[in-house]
Enzyme design. Sequence first.
Site, PDB file in Angstrom:
ATOM      1  N   HIS A  61       0.830  -1.211   0.000  1.00 35.67           N
ATOM      2  CA  HIS A  61       0.000   0.000   0.000  1.00 35.67           C
ATOM      3  C   HIS A  61       0.866   1.264   0.000  1.00 35.67           C
ATOM      4  CE1 HIS A  61      -4.015   1.846   1.492  1.00 35.67           C
ATOM      5  NE2 HIS A  61      -3.348   2.704   0.752  1.00 35.67           N
ATOM      6  N   HIS A 181     -10.562   0.621  -0.515  1.00 31.15           N
ATOM      7  CA  HIS A 181     -10.633   1.676   0.503  1.00 31.15           C
ATOM      8  C   HIS A 181     -12.104   1.758   0.901  1.00 31.15           C
ATOM      9  CE1 HIS A 181      -9.518   5.840   2.151  1.00 31.15           C
ATOM     10  NE2 HIS A 181     -10.784   5.639   2.469  1.00 31.15           N
ATOM     11  N   ASP A 310       0.596   2.465   3.857  1.00 31.90           N
ATOM     12  CA  ASP A 310      -0.221   3.532   3.254  1.00 31.90           C
ATOM     13  C   ASP A 310       0.610   4.810   3.132  1.00 31.90           C
ATOM     14  OD1 ASP A 310      -2.196   5.016   2.095  1.00 31.90           O
ATOM     15  OD2 ASP A 310      -3.550   5.013   3.817  1.00 31.90           O
ATOM     16  N   HIS A 314       2.644  14.136   0.902  1.00 30.66           N
ATOM     17  CA  HIS A 314       2.058  15.439   0.540  1.00 30.66           C
ATOM     18  C   HIS A 314       3.075  16.510   0.896  1.00 30.66           C
ATOM     19  CE1 HIS A 314      -1.909  13.706  -0.081  1.00 30.66           C
ATOM     20  NE2 HIS A 314      -1.856  13.129   1.106  1.00 30.66           N
ATOM     21  N   GLY A 330      -3.426  11.544   4.880  1.00 31.90           N
ATOM     22  CA  GLY A 330      -2.367  10.543   4.775  1.00 31.90           C
ATOM     23  C   GLY A 330      -1.018  11.062   5.211  1.00 31.90           C
TER      24      GLY A 330
HETATM   25 ZN   LIG Z   1      -3.750   4.693   0.488  1.00 27.05          ZN
END
Ligand SMILES: [Zn+2]
Length: 448
Positions: A61, A181, A310, A314, A330
């Site tokens: 992920h 998701h 995950d 950013h 995230g």
């Molecule tokens: Zn993700």
Amino acid sequence: MIVDSVIVNAKAYLEGQIVNCCIALEEGKITKIGKETNMPQADEKTDLHNLLVLPGLIDEHVHLRDEGRAYKEDFASGTAASAAGGFTTVLDMPNNDPVTMSATTLQKRMDVASRRIIVNVGFYSEFPKTIPEISDIVEAGAVGFKFFMGTQVGGENVDDDEAIKEAVKEVAKLKAPLSVHAEDRAMLAVNEGKLKQAKKNSLTEFLRAHTENVEVNAIKRLLEASEGTDARLHFCHVTSKGALDTIAQAKKSEQKVSCEVTPNHLLLTSDDVARIGSMAIMAPPLRDRTHLDALWKGIGNGVIDTVGSDHAPHTLEEKNASSIWDVKVGVPGLETTLPLMMTLVRQKRLCIDQVVNLLAEKPAEIFGLTDRGRLGQGKNADLTVVDYNSQFKIDPSKFKSKAKFSPYNGWEVYGKPAKTIVNGQMVFSDGEIVAKGGVGLVVRRDEA
Ligand SMILES: [Zn+2]
């Protein structure tokens, strides 16, 4: 016979045991594991001085971004972060710019990546606009499909259960895994609408929108849509007790269901959001201790199958947006996951078998990567070398990732990734990237 390289003085995790051994590598494969006296001659010798060797870890992920979102992360920085975090294979999510949702967009992404990656990368696709395109995407080598239910990302209407059913049926027919998701878009929109109207913009409101019900309802809808098909469902980043109960129940049926948890949801709660701020905003969100306890129970009883980071890079500007509804969700995770897990081993909250199972064996099994996830003769020469005893402080400013923030900033952890070997080649050693782009391979579904 002279092989490419021999690794000596390794403490390797072999089928449930940690064994003092040497490992011979030739043309990207492990050709021999044994005593030094039994090793073939080699062009190169690496002395590990008793460091721990795990099967190359697989992060199922990861958002590598690049293309239109290269300002957040690109294939070079993302796979450097993977190598530095001990991951030898990562699976890339499709919510890109452009969205990976056709054979053409997938092929383009593979082409751009192939010259730049230093670990192996498999690519997910979102559902395409039309059902016949699904087989084109599988043929082009997607490792699986990823279905975002919380927002409209791919070509299938996320609110239309009949349309979803058709897509799931086709994916099942082609035996491609489907990662999900699970958050219900319509329910989220209603919750968010109410909060926005009441001008509720603080961090804690995010949790009020992304409720447990939002997650559970999406899981139930997808389980229902896939009933009677042979779909292989993998629920990403489960976060709530209700989600786990629903999945545990489904596991008792004929359905092929598995699920993933992130380190974030095992280590942090909603209480931490006030302390950490928007750097701890993710979707689904951090929840209260009841849910964290349920996730740990799920690790213990095997309802949870894998740990995925995950990794969601950013910019700081995007994370610091003034309204919670504009904060990008995230956090990066490639460079913190292994040390966090090894620290849990040290604290005796996990054992090493669980770490290997959650981060290598199970993801390899679920995504059909048969030559990966375990150490053994004939397997791919993907090795994760860990300095189990070294303690260090997490410092996001030192990340290879472009995203230089972490909810774990300043945490003292154990188990530093020391060396990472991908397809028989050293790509990361003692803090430095030591390989050029292209050492990593594009992993295709038909590898299985
Ligand atoms: Zn993700």
